[in-house]
Design a protein around this motif. Structure first.
Motif, mmCIF file in Angstrom:
data_model
loop_
_atom_site.group_PDB
_atom_site.id
_atom_site.type_symbol
_atom_site.label_atom_id
_atom_site.label_comp_id
_atom_site.label_asym_id
_atom_site.label_seq_id
_atom_site.Cartn_x
_atom_site.Cartn_y
_atom_site.Cartn_z
ATOM 1 N N ARG A 37 -42.143 45.204 -26.657
ATOM 2 C CA ARG A 37 -42.088 46.715 -26.219
ATOM 3 C C ARG A 37 -43.396 47.139 -25.288
ATOM 4 N NH1 ARG A 37 -40.956 49.873 -31.615
ATOM 5 N NH2 ARG A 37 -42.042 48.458 -32.504
ATOM 6 N N HIS A 39 -45.444 47.095 -21.772
ATOM 7 C CA HIS A 39 -44.655 47.391 -20.324
ATOM 8 C C HIS A 39 -45.688 46.684 -19.288
ATOM 9 C CE1 HIS A 39 -42.280 50.402 -22.263
ATOM 10 N NE2 HIS A 39 -43.546 51.015 -22.899
ATOM 11 N N ASP A 45 -43.014 46.191 -9.555
ATOM 12 C CA ASP A 45 -43.603 47.564 -9.973
ATOM 13 C C ASP A 45 -44.730 47.621 -8.870
ATOM 14 O OD1 ASP A 45 -42.114 47.864 -12.056
ATOM 15 O OD2 ASP A 45 -43.162 46.774 -13.438
ATOM 16 N N CYS A 90 -41.671 56.359 -26.887
ATOM 17 C CA CYS A 90 -42.118 55.024 -26.575
ATOM 18 C C CYS A 90 -43.568 54.748 -27.426
ATOM 19 C CB CYS A 90 -42.704 54.750 -25.218
ATOM 20 S SG CYS A 90 -43.657 53.437 -24.935
ATOM 21 N N THR A 152 -40.736 54.183 -13.518
ATOM 22 C CA THR A 152 -39.628 54.106 -14.572
ATOM 23 C C THR A 152 -40.152 53.264 -15.897
ATOM 24 O OG1 THR A 152 -39.688 51.454 -13.761
ATOM 25 C CG2 THR A 152 -38.124 53.259 -12.674
ATOM 26 N N LYS A 153 -41.690 53.183 -15.962
ATOM 27 C CA LYS A 153 -41.974 52.676 -17.401
ATOM 28 C C LYS A 153 -43.258 53.796 -17.907
ATOM 29 C CE LYS A 153 -41.467 48.049 -16.293
ATOM 30 N NZ LYS A 153 -42.105 46.637 -16.016
ATOM 31 N N SER A 154 -43.220 53.902 -19.115
ATOM 32 C CA SER A 154 -44.181 54.939 -19.907
ATOM 33 C C SER A 154 -45.344 54.097 -19.884
ATOM 34 C CB SER A 154 -44.022 54.937 -21.120
ATOM 35 O OG SER A 154 -45.055 55.655 -21.984
ATOM 36 N N CYS A 156 -47.596 54.233 -16.981
ATOM 37 C CA CYS A 156 -48.127 54.312 -15.473
ATOM 38 C C CYS A 156 -49.020 55.565 -15.238
ATOM 39 C CB CYS A 156 -46.758 54.482 -14.596
ATOM 40 S SG CYS A 156 -47.133 54.331 -12.766
ATOM 41 N N GLY A 172 -49.061 49.570 -15.023
ATOM 42 C CA GLY A 172 -49.512 49.060 -16.224
ATOM 43 C C GLY A 172 -50.746 49.432 -16.781
#
Length: 217
Positions: A37, A39, A45, A90, A152-154, A156, A172
Motif C-alpha cells: 500500500r 505509493h 508519475d 489511505c 492520482t496518489k495520496s 504527493c 512520492g
C-alpha cells in the motif's frame, strides 16, 4: 478364539486404509502476492509531474471545512505554498502526516501549508483526529485541482512559488524528497543557517514514532 488386541489392530488398519483411499489430495496453498500500500513514484508519475512545472495555480479554488471558498493566491499572501494531497482512507497518509507535520513546524512562519483532500468534511476531520496533528486542511471539490496536476496518489506534494506558479512536484514521499522541499524553501525564503538545519533533524526523528499502518518499509 483370536485375541481382542489382534481384532483391534485389524480394525485400526482398515480404518487407516479407508481414510487413505477417501482422503482428498493435499495441495500446497497458493501464495498470494503481498499487496503493497505504499505509493512509489513510477517514471510515468515523474513525467506527469514535470509537465506541470510552471503551471499557475494562483486562481485555484479550494474549500475550507466550513464550506467557504479559498483562492490559493489569497491564501499565499506573497509566500510560497506547500500543497500536500492526502486521502482519508489511505493508511500511508497517516504515516506521512508525521513527516509533513515536522516539515510544516520548521517552516510555518515562511510558507503556507495546505493539506488537500477530495473527501467530505467528516472524513477529513476523522483523519486529522487519527493523525494526532493540527493540520490546516482544505477540500478539493470534485478533485479539480488534483486532476489538473495529474495527481492520482495520496502523499504527493507540490511547492508553489509566491507568484502562484508550480516550482516542484514530488509524486512520492521519502526523506530525500522532504529534504529537497526544505532546501527549495530555504532558497525561496532565505532562511537563516539555524532555520535551515531545523528540518532535517525533525524529519529524522519522525520515523521513530509508532507506526500507524501496516505498510511495509
Amino acid at each position: 478364539m483370536k485375541s481382542p488386541w489382534f481384532i483391534a489392530l485389524v480394525l485400526v488398519l482398515c480404518a487407516g486404509l479407508a481414510y487413505w483411499v477417501t482422503c482428498p489430495p493435499v495441495t500446497e496453498p497458493k501464495t498470494q502476492p503481498k499487496e503493497s500500500r505504499r505509493h512509489p513514484a513510477s517514471p510515468a508519475d515523474l513525467q506527469a509531474a514535470n509537465r506541470h512545472i510552471g503551471q499557475n495555480l494562483a486562481g485555484a479554488v479550494l474549500e475550507r471545512m466550513n464550506g467557504q471558498a479559498a483562492v490559493l493566491g489569497s491564501l499565499q499572501a506573497g509566500k510560497p505554498a506547500v500543497l500536500v494531497f492526502f486521502s482519508h482512507d489511505c493508511p500511508c497518509s497517516l504515516e506521512f502526516s508525521g513527516y509533513f507535520a515536522a516539515a510544516m513546524e520548521s517552516s510555518k512562519e515562511k510558507a503556507v501549508w495546505a493539506f488537500v483532500f477530495a473527501d467530505t468534511p467528516d472524513q477529513i476531520g476523522k483523519f486529522v483526529r487519527e493523525s494526532g496533528f493540527a493540520l490546516p486542511t482544505f477540500r478539493d471539490p470534485e478533485a479539480r485541482l488534483s486532476r489538473s496536476l495529474e495527481i492520482t496518489k495520496s502523499g504527493c506534494f507540490v511547492l508553489v512559488n509566491p507568484d502562484g506558479t508550480v516550482s516542484a512536484i514530488w509524486p512520492g514521499v521519502s526523506l530525500d524528497s522532504l529534504c529537497d522541499l526544505f532546501t527549495r524553501l530555504q532558497r525561496t525564503c532565505r532562511y537563516s543557517a539555524r532555520q535551515a538545519t531545523a528540518f532535517p533533524s525533525a524529519a529524522v526523528d519522525v520515523p521513530r514514532m509508532r507506526p500507524r499502518s501496516t505498510c511495509a518499509a
